[in-house]
Scaffold this motif. Structure first.
Motif, mmCIF file in Angstrom:
data_model
loop_
_atom_site.group_PDB
_atom_site.id
_atom_site.type_symbol
_atom_site.label_atom_id
_atom_site.label_comp_id
_atom_site.label_asym_id
_atom_site.label_seq_id
_atom_site.Cartn_x
_atom_site.Cartn_y
_atom_site.Cartn_z
ATOM 1 N N ASN A 23 0.843 -1.137 0.227
ATOM 2 C CA ASN A 23 -0.012 -0.175 0.073
ATOM 3 C C ASN A 23 0.882 1.257 -0.087
ATOM 4 O OD1 ASN A 23 -2.270 1.540 0.471
ATOM 5 N ND2 ASN A 23 -2.495 1.332 2.597
ATOM 6 N N THR A 24 1.999 1.095 0.783
ATOM 7 C CA THR A 24 2.837 2.660 1.025
ATOM 8 C C THR A 24 3.997 2.403 0.123
ATOM 9 O OG1 THR A 24 3.874 1.542 2.968
ATOM 10 C CG2 THR A 24 1.649 2.814 3.295
ATOM 11 N N LYS A 25 4.188 1.452 -0.788
ATOM 12 C CA LYS A 25 5.555 1.491 -1.365
ATOM 13 C C LYS A 25 5.536 2.790 -2.401
ATOM 14 C CE LYS A 25 4.874 -1.822 -4.877
ATOM 15 N NZ LYS A 25 5.198 -3.260 -5.610
ATOM 16 N N VAL A 26 4.422 3.587 -2.683
ATOM 17 C CA VAL A 26 4.471 4.666 -3.570
ATOM 18 C C VAL A 26 5.027 5.790 -2.724
ATOM 19 C CG1 VAL A 26 2.067 5.370 -3.109
ATOM 20 C CG2 VAL A 26 3.192 5.769 -5.447
ATOM 21 N N VAL A 27 5.047 5.805 -1.379
ATOM 22 C CA VAL A 27 5.494 7.018 -0.586
ATOM 23 C C VAL A 27 6.892 7.171 -0.842
ATOM 24 C CG1 VAL A 27 5.721 7.565 1.899
ATOM 25 C CG2 VAL A 27 3.581 6.613 1.277
ATOM 26 N N GLY A 28 7.272 8.468 -1.034
ATOM 27 C CA GLY A 28 8.643 9.025 -1.088
ATOM 28 C C GLY A 28 8.777 10.040 -1.908
ATOM 29 N N THR A 29 10.082 10.384 -2.313
ATOM 30 C CA THR A 29 10.541 11.350 -3.032
ATOM 31 C C THR A 29 10.704 10.807 -4.532
ATOM 32 O OG1 THR A 29 11.271 12.595 -1.327
ATOM 33 C CG2 THR A 29 12.008 13.616 -3.547
ATOM 34 N N TRP A 30 10.087 11.627 -5.641
ATOM 35 C CA TRP A 30 10.172 10.899 -6.804
ATOM 36 C C TRP A 30 10.489 12.199 -7.795
ATOM 37 C CZ3 TRP A 30 9.534 5.791 -7.866
ATOM 38 C CH2 TRP A 30 9.078 5.482 -6.763
ATOM 39 N N LEU A 31 11.689 11.897 -8.795
ATOM 40 C CA LEU A 31 12.097 12.803 -9.907
ATOM 41 C C LEU A 31 11.171 12.563 -11.030
ATOM 42 C CD1 LEU A 31 14.312 14.919 -10.702
ATOM 43 C CD2 LEU A 31 15.526 12.819 -11.408
ATOM 44 N N THR A 32 10.353 13.612 -11.553
ATOM 45 C CA THR A 32 9.681 13.590 -12.530
ATOM 46 C C THR A 32 10.456 13.375 -13.790
ATOM 47 O OG1 THR A 32 9.698 16.071 -13.034
ATOM 48 C CG2 THR A 32 7.985 15.265 -11.362
ATOM 49 N N GLN A 33 9.607 12.761 -14.979
ATOM 50 C CA GLN A 33 10.165 12.451 -16.194
ATOM 51 C C GLN A 33 11.223 13.428 -16.860
ATOM 52 O OE1 GLN A 33 6.983 13.168 -15.857
ATOM 53 N NE2 GLN A 33 6.455 14.524 -17.157
ATOM 54 N N ASP A 34 10.806 14.482 -16.719
ATOM 55 C CA ASP A 34 11.863 15.647 -17.467
ATOM 56 C C ASP A 34 12.881 16.081 -16.505
ATOM 57 O OD1 ASP A 34 10.013 15.968 -19.431
ATOM 58 O OD2 ASP A 34 9.015 17.470 -18.670
ATOM 59 N N GLY A 35 13.066 15.587 -15.224
ATOM 60 C CA GLY A 35 14.292 15.765 -14.346
ATOM 61 C C GLY A 35 14.243 17.057 -13.567
ATOM 62 N N ASP A 36 12.958 17.935 -13.917
ATOM 63 C CA ASP A 36 13.254 19.489 -13.548
ATOM 64 C C ASP A 36 12.155 19.596 -12.193
ATOM 65 O OD1 ASP A 36 10.534 18.890 -14.659
ATOM 66 O OD2 ASP A 36 10.475 20.504 -15.986
ATOM 67 N N SER A 37 11.725 18.766 -11.682
ATOM 68 C CA SER A 37 10.798 18.660 -10.243
ATOM 69 C C SER A 37 11.168 17.378 -9.615
ATOM 70 C CB SER A 37 9.543 19.154 -10.345
ATOM 71 O OG SER A 37 8.864 18.466 -11.393
ATOM 72 N N LYS A 38 10.832 17.396 -8.243
ATOM 73 C CA LYS A 38 10.470 16.482 -7.458
ATOM 74 C C LYS A 38 9.338 16.533 -6.874
ATOM 75 C CE LYS A 38 15.541 15.872 -6.569
ATOM 76 N NZ LYS A 38 16.732 15.921 -5.545
ATOM 77 N N VAL A 39 8.484 15.413 -6.618
ATOM 78 C CA VAL A 39 7.214 15.174 -6.080
ATOM 79 C C VAL A 39 7.413 14.359 -4.811
ATOM 80 C CG1 VAL A 39 5.014 14.596 -6.271
ATOM 81 C CG2 VAL A 39 6.115 15.628 -8.350
ATOM 82 N N GLU A 40 6.895 14.903 -3.513
ATOM 83 C CA GLU A 40 7.083 13.941 -2.512
ATOM 84 C C GLU A 40 5.467 13.425 -2.259
ATOM 85 O OE1 GLU A 40 8.318 12.001 0.992
ATOM 86 O OE2 GLU A 40 9.486 13.662 -0.153
ATOM 87 N N ILE A 41 5.381 12.095 -2.289
ATOM 88 C CA ILE A 41 4.141 11.463 -2.158
ATOM 89 C C ILE A 41 3.978 10.883 -0.676
ATOM 90 C CG2 ILE A 41 2.589 9.542 -2.863
ATOM 91 C CD1 ILE A 41 3.839 9.704 -5.691
ATOM 92 N N SER A 42 2.763 11.191 -0.157
ATOM 93 C CA SER A 42 2.776 10.902 1.298
ATOM 94 C C SER A 42 1.150 10.356 1.598
ATOM 95 C CB SER A 42 2.804 12.030 2.298
ATOM 96 O OG SER A 42 1.993 13.077 1.701
ATOM 97 N N GLN A 43 0.927 9.696 2.483
ATOM 98 C CA GLN A 43 -0.396 9.039 2.767
ATOM 99 C C GLN A 43 -1.095 9.815 3.646
ATOM 100 O OE1 GLN A 43 -0.416 4.967 4.266
ATOM 101 N NE2 GLN A 43 -2.558 4.645 3.447
ATOM 102 N N ASN A 44 -2.155 10.204 3.612
ATOM 103 C CA ASN A 44 -3.092 11.177 4.522
ATOM 104 C C ASN A 44 -3.716 10.251 5.546
ATOM 105 O OD1 ASN A 44 -2.602 13.387 2.857
ATOM 106 N ND2 ASN A 44 -4.116 12.414 1.206
ATOM 107 N N ASP A 45 -4.114 10.967 6.492
ATOM 108 C CA ASP A 45 -4.853 10.072 7.395
ATOM 109 C C ASP A 45 -6.228 9.266 7.035
ATOM 110 O OD1 ASP A 45 -2.946 11.316 9.364
ATOM 111 O OD2 ASP A 45 -4.608 12.903 9.999
ATOM 112 N N ASP A 46 -6.766 9.788 6.054
ATOM 113 C CA ASP A 46 -7.908 9.176 5.671
ATOM 114 C C ASP A 46 -7.108 7.865 4.679
ATOM 115 O OD1 ASP A 46 -7.153 10.146 3.178
ATOM 116 O OD2 ASP A 46 -9.029 11.103 2.747
ATOM 117 N N GLY A 47 -5.835 7.474 4.578
ATOM 118 C CA GLY A 47 -5.637 6.358 3.636
ATOM 119 C C GLY A 47 -5.317 6.921 2.326
ATOM 120 N N SER A 48 -5.857 7.914 1.656
ATOM 121 C CA SER A 48 -5.535 8.660 0.368
ATOM 122 C C SER A 48 -4.134 8.981 0.361
ATOM 123 C CB SER A 48 -6.725 9.605 0.029
ATOM 124 O OG SER A 48 -6.249 10.669 0.830
#
Length: 151
Positions: A23-48
């Protein structure tokens, strides 16, 4: 009797732990396809799951001001900063499909929001992200790379 009971409890705990890891293996920091930004994915209290921009290769305009959401069709939102922008929203983990779906992705380069789902193709450091309008067969798929350490 007691042994069967304890074994059942142990199996249930292991199953829940395994689900939590998937469920949570998506959580973390990701470099986007163009390499020009990083996105931090987290899980909210409601599970989303949500994702927010935490790094930009070019965070400022030529005049030194912070980049704003200038392509947004909503005049009020054109004033918000790109840094810290939540571009992934409302993703739910689908255990059967082993993907995160029912979410949306916002593209600050175009000002468009798309339906979206995410999954792994075997490599836990490459997140497949597909945004689409209408049907998921038609859309754009990109790969994001997990950021580890200080990278």
């Amino acid at each position: 009797m007691m042994r069967k009971y304890l074994l059942s409890i142990a199996l249930m705990v292991l199953s829940l732990a395994s689900f939590g890891q998937k469920n949570t293996k998506v959580v973390g920091t990701w470099l986007t396809q163009d390499g020009d930004s990083k996105v931090e994915i987290s899980q909210n209290d409601d599970g989303s799951f949500t994702g927010e921009i935490i790094w930009l290769q070019d965070p400022t305009e030529e005049d030194g001001s912070e980049k704003l959401d200038e392509h947004n069709p909503d005049e009020d939102l054109k004033k918000r900063k790109i840094m810290g922008l939540k571009l992934l929203k409302n993703f739910q983990f689908d255990e059967d499909e082993e993907e995160w779906n029912d979410g949306t992705i916002y593209d600050p380069k175009s000002g468009n929001t798309y339906k979206c789902y995410m999954w792994f193709d075997g490599n836990p450091n490459k997140l497949q992200v597909k945004g689409y309008i209408g049907f998921s067969l038609i859309g754009k798929k990109v790969s994001w790379t997990r950021v580890t350490g200080d990278a």
